[in-house]
Design a protein around this motif. Sequence first.
Motif, mmCIF file in Angstrom:
data_model
loop_
_atom_site.group_PDB
_atom_site.id
_atom_site.type_symbol
_atom_site.label_atom_id
_atom_site.label_comp_id
_atom_site.label_asym_id
_atom_site.label_seq_id
_atom_site.Cartn_x
_atom_site.Cartn_y
_atom_site.Cartn_z
ATOM 1 N N PRO A 1 -40.528 4.193 50.692
ATOM 2 C CA PRO A 1 -41.580 4.400 51.705
ATOM 3 C C PRO A 1 -42.899 3.775 51.246
ATOM 4 N N ASP A 2 -43.610 3.213 52.218
ATOM 5 C CA ASP A 2 -44.911 2.621 51.902
ATOM 6 C C ASP A 2 -45.873 3.702 51.440
ATOM 7 N N PRO A 3 -46.585 3.457 50.343
ATOM 8 C CA PRO A 3 -47.562 4.453 49.878
ATOM 9 C C PRO A 3 -48.754 4.538 50.833
ATOM 10 N N GLU A 4 -49.509 5.580 50.675
ATOM 11 C CA GLU A 4 -50.717 5.782 51.481
ATOM 12 C C GLU A 4 -51.639 4.568 51.345
ATOM 13 N N GLY A 5 -52.100 4.049 52.468
ATOM 14 C CA GLY A 5 -53.026 2.924 52.455
ATOM 15 C C GLY A 5 -52.372 1.558 52.290
ATOM 16 N N ARG B 1 -48.231 -3.941 42.492
ATOM 17 C CA ARG B 1 -49.117 -2.822 42.823
ATOM 18 C C ARG B 1 -48.724 -1.527 42.133
ATOM 19 N N GLY B 2 -47.709 -1.591 41.270
ATOM 20 C CA GLY B 2 -47.321 -0.424 40.495
ATOM 21 C C GLY B 2 -46.620 0.656 41.291
ATOM 22 N N VAL B 3 -46.034 0.312 42.423
ATOM 23 C CA VAL B 3 -45.354 1.301 43.262
ATOM 24 C C VAL B 3 -43.932 1.526 42.770
ATOM 25 N N ALA B 4 -43.217 0.443 42.484
ATOM 26 C CA ALA B 4 -41.819 0.532 42.038
ATOM 27 C C ALA B 4 -41.457 -0.764 41.327
ATOM 28 N N GLY B 5 -40.401 -0.698 40.542
ATOM 29 C CA GLY B 5 -39.958 -1.890 39.823
ATOM 30 C C GLY B 5 -40.894 -2.236 38.681
ATOM 31 N N HIS B 6 -40.782 -3.464 38.221
ATOM 32 C CA HIS B 6 -41.618 -3.913 37.108
ATOM 33 C C HIS B 6 -41.825 -5.421 37.210
ATOM 34 N N LEU B 7 -42.864 -5.878 36.560
ATOM 35 C CA LEU B 7 -43.122 -7.318 36.482
ATOM 36 C C LEU B 7 -42.394 -7.880 35.269
ATOM 37 N N PRO B 8 -41.967 -9.129 35.348
ATOM 38 C CA PRO B 8 -41.297 -9.726 34.189
ATOM 39 C C PRO B 8 -42.267 -9.865 33.023
ATOM 40 N N PHE B 9 -41.702 -9.816 31.827
ATOM 41 C CA PHE B 9 -42.505 -9.941 30.619
ATOM 42 C C PHE B 9 -43.231 -11.280 30.607
ATOM 43 N N ALA B 10 -44.476 -11.258 30.189
ATOM 44 C CA ALA B 10 -45.259 -12.486 30.014
ATOM 45 C C ALA B 10 -45.910 -12.425 28.646
ATOM 46 N N PRO B 11 -45.620 -13.393 27.779
ATOM 47 C CA PRO B 11 -46.249 -13.376 26.464
ATOM 48 C C PRO B 11 -47.751 -13.615 26.574
ATOM 49 N N GLU B 12 -48.463 -13.129 25.594
ATOM 50 C CA GLU B 12 -49.901 -13.359 25.548
ATOM 51 C C GLU B 12 -50.169 -14.853 25.409
#
Length: 140
Positions: free
Chosen positions: A56-60, A106-117
Amino acid sequence: MAPRRLIDLPGFADLETRALMKPSFAEPQARAEFPEIDQLARDTFGLTADEAAAIPDPEGWDGIDVKAMRDQADAFELERWDVTDDKRRPLRILGHFSHPLWLALRGVAGHLPFAPEPDEHDPSATSLAAEAAKFRRDKR
């Protein structure tokens, strides 16, 4: 800092090429015929497009995931993600991955792929670069 390019992540260039050769590969119903699309989404973002749609879409929530691909590409650019090809057109396969990427961004679900510094190495400080600069200045 340069934006992250979706096409540079493992597996995305191959799928984009397949969509170029077979346009129906970019259609939403292609996920049923080609399980590698969902597998790449799960491996990269932790969820598939169908799983993202079930959240479900988060508030806003601004509904960015249902806007035109060009509008999404512009919005992704503001988030430091390049989801275009070399001619600055949205990737043909973007529809399969935009919703999972938005949820992860947006930090709702899942994850972003690793990115080295980023590497702090300054190539202009190498002796080879210094020698090249000296050679260009030498006007004998």
